[in-house]
Design a protein around this motif. Structure first.
Motif, PDB file in Angstrom:
ATOM      1  N   GLU A  77       0.866  -1.177   0.000  1.00 58.90           N
ATOM      2  CA  GLU A  77       0.000   0.000   0.000  1.00 58.90           C
ATOM      3  C   GLU A  77       0.898   1.220   0.000  1.00 58.90           C
ATOM      4  OE1 GLU A  77      -2.169   1.078   3.543  1.00 58.90           O
ATOM      5  OE2 GLU A  77      -0.958  -0.263   4.769  1.00 58.90           O
ATOM      6  N   LYS A  78       0.407   2.296  -0.559  1.00 60.25           N
ATOM      7  CA  LYS A  78       1.180   3.545  -0.573  1.00 60.25           C
ATOM      8  C   LYS A  78       0.896   4.273   0.723  1.00 60.25           C
ATOM      9  CE  LYS A  78       1.877   4.537  -5.388  1.00 60.25           C
ATOM     10  NZ  LYS A  78       1.123   4.062  -6.517  1.00 60.25           N
ATOM     11  N   LYS A  79       1.958   4.586   1.465  1.00 58.82           N
ATOM     12  CA  LYS A  79       1.785   5.328   2.714  1.00 58.82           C
ATOM     13  C   LYS A  79       2.472   6.663   2.559  1.00 58.82           C
ATOM     14  CE  LYS A  79       0.527   2.313   6.286  1.00 58.82           C
ATOM     15  NZ  LYS A  79       0.889   1.464   7.412  1.00 58.82           N
ATOM     16  N   ARG A  80       1.789   7.712   2.980  1.00 61.74           N
ATOM     17  CA  ARG A  80       2.377   9.043   2.908  1.00 61.74           C
ATOM     18  C   ARG A  80       3.505   9.145   3.931  1.00 61.74           C
ATOM     19  NH1 ARG A  80       0.333  12.575  -0.230  1.00 61.74           N
ATOM     20  NH2 ARG A  80      -1.757  11.738  -0.480  1.00 61.74           N
ATOM     21  N   ARG A  81       4.616   9.736   3.520  1.00 61.02           N
ATOM     22  CA  ARG A  81       5.728   9.916   4.451  1.00 61.02           C
ATOM     23  C   ARG A  81       5.466  11.099   5.359  1.00 61.02           C
ATOM     24  NH1 ARG A  81      10.506   9.761   0.498  1.00 61.02           N
ATOM     25  NH2 ARG A  81      10.466   7.575  -0.067  1.00 61.02           N
ATOM     26  N   GLU A  90       5.835   9.362  -0.808  1.00 61.36           N
ATOM     27  CA  GLU A  90       5.109   8.145  -0.468  1.00 61.36           C
ATOM     28  C   GLU A  90       6.070   6.970  -0.352  1.00 61.36           C
ATOM     29  OE1 GLU A  90       0.667   8.436  -2.355  1.00 61.36           O
ATOM     30  OE2 GLU A  90       2.276   7.809  -3.684  1.00 61.36           O
ATOM     31  N   GLU A  92       6.059   2.624  -0.316  1.00 59.90           N
ATOM     32  CA  GLU A  92       5.228   1.442  -0.522  1.00 59.90           C
ATOM     33  C   GLU A  92       5.551   0.451   0.584  1.00 59.90           C
ATOM     34  OE1 GLU A  92       5.217  -0.311  -4.395  1.00 59.90           O
ATOM     35  OE2 GLU A  92       4.483   1.524  -5.345  1.00 59.90           O
ATOM     36  N   TRP A  95       2.152  -5.463   2.534  1.00 61.78           N
ATOM     37  CA  TRP A  95       1.252  -6.019   3.551  1.00 61.78           C
ATOM     38  C   TRP A  95       0.982  -7.503   3.356  1.00 61.78           C
ATOM     39  CZ3 TRP A  95      -3.313  -7.801   1.403  1.00 61.78           C
ATOM     40  CH2 TRP A  95      -3.748  -7.205   0.213  1.00 61.78           C
ATOM     41  N   PRO A 143      -5.148  -3.629   4.134  1.00 59.91           N
ATOM     42  CA  PRO A 143      -5.339  -2.216   4.471  1.00 59.91           C
ATOM     43  C   PRO A 143      -6.650  -1.689   3.886  1.00 59.91           C
ATOM     44  CG  PRO A 143      -3.246  -2.596   3.333  1.00 59.91           C
ATOM     45  CD  PRO A 143      -4.034  -3.845   3.229  1.00 59.91           C
ATOM     46  N   THR A 146      -8.052   3.505   0.259  1.00 63.36           N
ATOM     47  CA  THR A 146      -8.195   4.944   0.479  1.00 63.36           C
ATOM     48  C   THR A 146      -7.979   5.731  -0.813  1.00 63.36           C
ATOM     49  OG1 THR A 146      -5.863   5.029   1.043  1.00 63.36           O
ATOM     50  CG2 THR A 146      -7.403   4.822   2.881  1.00 63.36           C
TER      51      THR A 146
END
Length: 174
Positions: A77-81, A90, A92, A95, A143, A146
């Motif tokens: 999933e791409k998570k914002r830094r 972002e 990755e 998961w 996840p 979003t």
């Protein structure tokens, strides 16, 4: 060669069928005596074909233990830094990871061909059931979606990963 890669492609399609959260047109494929799910997506189809053929070629070569290989499927999933360093804001984060240990059979006689075909049918059936059991049981780690992107979770298919590569939760298949 295409034929050697077919059972492996079928297993990869089965994994993606359960973990590809875009709207897809489901397909079924008949292989040996089984009917397995697949996805009607040209890019994914091409990727699976390329990677399975790449693995079969590697297994036929003499660079590694002949006839053995591994293919890994990862979903991220791409998570914002929090802090912006250089480049994109972002990360990755993996998961889920599926690891497939693959053995290439080289039957020498007609009898061998029949034996190998039976063994292949058995292990394909077993793998398909195992995938279904795992995906039905393991859901809590997926996840939330979003994004409105066509495919919310980036995926990667890695052929013969280096032993020191380490990722998130592993799902062994064989």
């Amino acid at each position: 060669s295409r034929n050697s890669a077919d059972p492996l492609a079928a297993i990869l399609h089965t994994i993606f069928f359960h973990r590809y959260f875009s709207s897809i047109a489901p397909l079924t494929r008949d292989l040996l005596d089984l009917t397995l799910p697949a996805i009607d997506d040209v890019d994914l189809e091409t990727l699976i074909d390329q990677k399975t053929i790449q693995l079969v070629r590697a297994m036929q070569s003499t660079h590694q233990q002949r006839g053995r290989g591994q293919i890994v499927v990862q979903f991220s999933e791409k998570k914002r830094r929090k802090a912006y360093f250089f480049g994109k804001g972002e990360d990755e984060v993996c998961w889920e990871q599926w690891t497939l240990d693959v053995t290439l059979a080289t039957p020498r006689t007609e009898t061998d061909v029949i034996k190998v075909r039976r063994a292949m049918e058995k292990s394909l059936h077993k793998a398909a059931l195992k995938i279904v059991n795992i995906v039905n049981r393991e859901k809590d780690h997926i996840p939330p979606i979003t994004t409105t992107d066509a495919n919310p979770f980036p995926y990667a298919v890695i052929v013969n990963p280096k032993p020191n590569d380490s990722w998130g939760p592993r799902m062994g298949l064989f």
